[in-house]
Scaffold this motif. Structure first.
Motif, PDB file in Angstrom:
ATOM      1  N   GLN A 143       7.117   8.562   9.385  1.00 30.21           N
ATOM      2  CA  GLN A 143       7.049   8.728  10.822  1.00 30.21           C
ATOM      3  C   GLN A 143       8.382   8.733  11.204  1.00 30.21           C
ATOM      4  O   GLN A 143       9.268   8.837  12.260  1.00 30.21           O
ATOM      5  N   ARG A 144       9.136   7.773  10.282  1.00 30.72           N
ATOM      6  CA  ARG A 144      10.731   7.318  10.634  1.00 30.72           C
ATOM      7  C   ARG A 144      11.610   9.351  10.955  1.00 30.72           C
ATOM      8  O   ARG A 144      12.433   9.236  11.455  1.00 30.72           O
ATOM      9  N   ARG A 145      11.073  10.100  10.091  1.00 25.01           N
ATOM     10  CA  ARG A 145      11.095  11.971   9.685  1.00 25.01           C
ATOM     11  C   ARG A 145      10.751  12.639  11.048  1.00 25.01           C
ATOM     12  O   ARG A 145      11.250  12.800  11.754  1.00 25.01           O
ATOM     13  N   ASP A 166       0.915  -0.760  -0.121  1.00 21.68           N
ATOM     14  CA  ASP A 166       0.156   0.251   0.086  1.00 21.68           C
ATOM     15  C   ASP A 166       1.208   1.496  -0.072  1.00 21.68           C
ATOM     16  O   ASP A 166       1.476   1.424   0.817  1.00 21.68           O
ATOM     17  N   GLU A 167       1.295   2.088  -1.178  1.00 21.66           N
ATOM     18  CA  GLU A 167       1.642   2.801  -1.138  1.00 21.66           C
ATOM     19  C   GLU A 167       1.999   3.837  -0.462  1.00 21.66           C
ATOM     20  O   GLU A 167       3.095   4.773   0.155  1.00 21.66           O
ATOM     21  N   ILE A 168       0.717   4.039   0.623  1.00 21.27           N
ATOM     22  CA  ILE A 168       0.166   4.970   1.369  1.00 21.27           C
ATOM     23  C   ILE A 168       0.938   5.155   3.158  1.00 21.27           C
ATOM     24  O   ILE A 168       1.105   5.534   3.659  1.00 21.27           O
ATOM     25  N   GLU A 169       0.763   3.550   2.925  1.00 22.04           N
ATOM     26  CA  GLU A 169       1.215   2.808   3.992  1.00 22.04           C
ATOM     27  C   GLU A 169       2.414   2.791   4.235  1.00 22.04           C
ATOM     28  O   GLU A 169       3.157   3.392   5.719  1.00 22.04           O
ATOM     29  N   ALA A 170       3.219   2.569   2.808  1.00 21.36           N
ATOM     30  CA  ALA A 170       5.036   2.817   2.709  1.00 21.36           C
ATOM     31  C   ALA A 170       5.184   4.429   3.249  1.00 21.36           C
ATOM     32  O   ALA A 170       6.331   4.916   3.796  1.00 21.36           O
ATOM     33  N   ALA A 171       4.470   5.235   2.539  1.00 26.20           N
ATOM     34  CA  ALA A 171       4.700   6.561   2.723  1.00 26.20           C
ATOM     35  C   ALA A 171       4.306   7.014   3.742  1.00 26.20           C
ATOM     36  O   ALA A 171       5.500   8.322   4.842  1.00 26.20           O
ATOM     37  N   SER A 172       3.704   6.650   4.468  1.00 33.55           N
ATOM     38  CA  SER A 172       3.473   6.694   6.183  1.00 33.55           C
ATOM     39  C   SER A 172       4.342   6.681   7.004  1.00 33.55           C
ATOM     40  O   SER A 172       4.542   7.126   7.414  1.00 33.55           O
ATOM     41  N   ALA A 173       4.796   5.659   6.458  1.00 30.64           N
ATOM     42  CA  ALA A 173       6.193   4.865   7.247  1.00 30.64           C
ATOM     43  C   ALA A 173       7.552   5.619   7.062  1.00 30.64           C
ATOM     44  O   ALA A 173       8.215   6.233   8.142  1.00 30.64           O
ATOM     45  N   ALA A 174       7.489   6.243   5.545  1.00 28.42           N
ATOM     46  CA  ALA A 174       8.877   6.551   6.025  1.00 28.42           C
ATOM     47  C   ALA A 174       8.744   8.754   6.680  1.00 28.42           C
ATOM     48  O   ALA A 174       9.296   9.166   7.441  1.00 28.42           O
TER      49      ALA A 174
END
Length: 206
Positions: free
Chosen positions: A162-164, A152-160
């Protein structure tokens, strides 16, 4: 006919001059085996064949040294060899041999690169990076689609994000920073907007 007018050997290499002008740097042993020496005449075809034969060991060594640092796409390696001054026919012969040996495989290169970059970047950024590395657009696109097909691209972007920006803050200013951060990493505008909204309003994926 073209005539060899000079040959300077140093450290296993022979700098060859033809008709008074620099022509090529060849492997010295190959130049000797070919009988190249001052005064030798060769046809244009003979010169081309001699150049490929003499340059090939040197170009192969350079290519393997370059690949020793990290994997490369074929287009990038071709550019490196051409910039080093090797003839097109020499470069083609070396790349063909490297493919035969399994050292060059743009499909595998693209898949590995897409996987490595997917934790940090979005599909659009990865696609651009692969093409800059010399990967054919279709091969690059297939690798990116394969890498993100089950995600899920949204979840991948959200994880990125959150790390920042793992601060718990919610504000318009932070949302704008998150949007810009994700956009620079190649996520689509819709995905950037959705994740930024979460940093403005809160919601799923916090």
């Amino acid at each position: 006919m073209p005539t060899v007018t000079g040959l300077v050997e140093r450290r296993g290499r022979a700098k060859v001059f033809v008709d008074g002008e620099f022509w090529a740097v060849l492997d010295a042993a190959v130049a000797f085996d070919l009988g190249l020496a001052e005064g030798v005449e060769l046809s244009d075809e003979g010169l081309r064949e001699a150049r490929v034969a003499g340059e090939r060991p040197l170009a192969m060594t350079r290519a393997l040294n370059v690949l020793g640092y990290r994997a490369r796409a074929e287009g990038e390696l071709r550019t490196r060899l051409e910039r080093a001054g090797y003839a097109d026919a020499t470069v083609g012969a070396v790349l063909e041999r490297l493919r035969e040996l399994g050292y060059l495989d743009d499909g595998e290169f693209a898949r590995n690169a897409a996987h490595e970059k997917s934790r940090k970047y979005g599909p659009r950024r990865i696609l651009v990076d692969l093409k800059k590395s010399g990967v054919d657009e279709e091969v690059a696109r297939e690798a990116v689609e394969e890498e993100f097909s089950g995600d899920d691209e949204i979840e991948a972007a959200s994880a990125a994000a959150q790390r920042r920006y793992n601060t718990g803050e919610r504000s318009d200013a932070l949302a704008r920073r998150v949007y810009g951060f994700l956009a620079r990493r190649g996520y689509s505008a819709g995905v950037c907007a959705e994740v930024a909204r979460r940093y403005r309003e809160g919601g799923d994926g916090e």
